[in-house]
Design an enzyme around this catalytic site. Sequence first.
Site, short mmCIF file in Angstrom:
data_model
loop_
_atom_site.label_atom_id
_atom_site.label_comp_id
_atom_site.label_asym_id
_atom_site.label_seq_id
_atom_site.Cartn_x
_atom_site.Cartn_y
_atom_site.Cartn_z
N CYS A 15 0.83 -1.21 0.00
CA CYS A 15 0.00 0.00 0.00
C CYS A 15 0.87 1.26 0.00
CB CYS A 15 -0.93 0.01 1.21
SG CYS A 15 -0.05 0.12 2.78
N CYS A 18 2.46 2.09 3.34
CA CYS A 18 3.59 1.16 3.60
C CYS A 18 4.82 1.61 2.83
CB CYS A 18 3.23 -0.26 3.18
SG CYS A 18 1.72 -0.86 3.89
N ASP A 396 2.83 16.57 -38.75
CA ASP A 396 3.83 16.74 -39.79
C ASP A 396 3.27 15.98 -41.00
OD1 ASP A 396 6.34 17.10 -41.11
OD2 ASP A 396 6.83 15.04 -40.60
#
Length: 703
Positions: A15, A18, A396
């Site tokens: 997590c 953590c 382009d």
Amino acid sequence: MNEDKNVYRLQGLTCMSCAAKFEKNIREIQTVEDVQLNFGASKLAVYGDVSVEQLEKAGAFDGIKVYPENQKMKEEKIPFWKKRENKNTMVSLFFLIFGYLSSFTIGEESLSTILIFALSIVIGGYDLFKVGLKNLTKLQFDMKTLMTVAIIGAAVIGEWGEGAVVVFLFALSEALESYSMDKARQSIRSLMDIAPDTAMIKRGNKEFEVAVEDIQIGDIMIIKPGQKVAMDGEVVNGQSSINQAAITGESIPVHKQKGDEVFAGSLNEEGFLEVRVTKRVEDTTIAKIIHLVEEAQAERAPSQQFVDKFAKYYTPAIMVVALLVALIPPLFLGGEWSEWIYRGLAVLVVGCPCALVISTPVAIVTAIGNAARKGVLIKGGIHLEETGRLKVVAFDKTGTLTEGKPEVTNIVSLSNTSEAELLAIAAAIEKFSQHPLASAILRQAKKEKVQEYTADDFQSITGKGAKATISDITYFIGSPKMFQEMVSIPTELQTQITDLQLQGKTVMLIGTQSEMIGYLAVADQVRKSSLSVIQKLKELGITNTVMLTGDNQATGKAIGTQLGLSDVKADLMPQDKLEAVKSLREQHGKIAMIGDGINDAPALATATVGIAMGGAGTDAALETADIALMADDLEKLPYTIALSRKTLNIIKQNVSFALGLKLLALLLIVPGWLTLWLAIFADMGATLIVVLNSLRLMKTKYN
């Protein structure tokens, strides 16, 4: 400092909080100068002298395993229900059910029932309490600290059953969040497994199986039908169809023969190939893709920066609100202590910012990984978000909207010079030129086998043409504009030139400083996919499609009309393209420029989002662009914009849902309807919905 940089891959990083704690623990190691943790890619960069054992000790609270980057991780495929923490959760659930059965039969206040619930709490919450209590002693208030306080508080006021429910639901939420993040990271792992670890190498007359790390540039690889290419290289013998979908996203195999480039991770479908290795294992295209995807997932998108900043103030604010809810009514309004402490604990639980904190990164990680598997390299969350907000797309022309392989369509002499000699003079000059039209002249000269002249003193005249000396005569080749500055163009010739330009052809005059001896007309074929791409962009709501070209106005207009572009800006020098992009950005806002990543580098850099085509073949495209379409395939552009828009929508949904559900749950405190188990259920539900909503990005398609 960079000399001491070591990079590691991580397992078991579950997590965001953590990850933050793990990073903090590493910073506290005295020999560590700096640390950068990439949660999305589960990767760690450490500056300083540190061992794997020290790093694993820093992550012991969450069982984090650390592996050097170049070491293959032995990933244990442990089924979801067989993981230790998940087993504990199931045992906790067993005691929780047993506890409720006991409370119905012998009463919830009996010692037996309390002991059963206490067992459920201790077994299911062991890992949680170990971290939470340690944090509490250090006054570090994260998610696990809040939960620990809430569960202990529930036990103190006699709510053992609710405490056990909170423990179980929190453990289940953590397990499912970890599972979901693993699914999101799977896109990178699947990229890592694309290229083989070994290859058959031919040295002299012998063949050896060699680990990719030990293969040298110049080694000859043997690739049999059905085998994957292990290293980037150039075909020196044989021909075959190569499926390079894993690298470029192209669904149709590409025919490869002598001189062609092949990529590590592509699949040899039918023929036998000998390939000379051209890059080391860490420099292969797939290695670069993996590196860039991981870097991209580490970058914080603007929405994530906002959420992180918000969460920083949100968590302490929730703690203050919980304290006030628990203290003010009993102290000043005659409320019962047990009831209001209970409500304060419920606020503490519902206030966990898990869903909010994970709402953006899980969406970004999933989208970038999904795009990479489809041959689109997005180099950061910020570029993903900006692409979702585009108003204008500038193209382009050569090699982007057109095939980039122009052909000579007309050779006309205006003097005694024969057409063959005219082509020979043009080819002699263009041999030194990098202009895409030069290749068409050289191919035509080779095809007609004209005489080869030697040109000296070649000089490119930017945006206009070139000149060189052949047999002591200085010849010029270039646009009518260049010749107008030297000689007068007759009206009849001007009419011929205009007619050819209206057909979408580029006219190049050939002559000396005093006379024109002839001209060539060259046409670049429009890509078959260009028209459908422009139509798909319109369906997505992007009505401003602009072509920027160095070609003349008539050629540009002819192609613009054919493709249904909203605007064409022609006769542009490289610096003019840059100014055109700036101007479009000022007028319309967010603009993407799409080109080949080399000639268009300044314009790509100036656009809100620079998109390069054919990234797999050019390092320049990978370096200069914000997004690289790995195949030379314009069809991936609408998909990229659709994915970016969907990601933006999902992030907005996630943040709105995470905050909305918290707000709704907090409002339930007023009538006293918010129970502890309902609070954790709301938190867990929000987290799961946010993660599952983000994982929808794995299925994004655009036809």
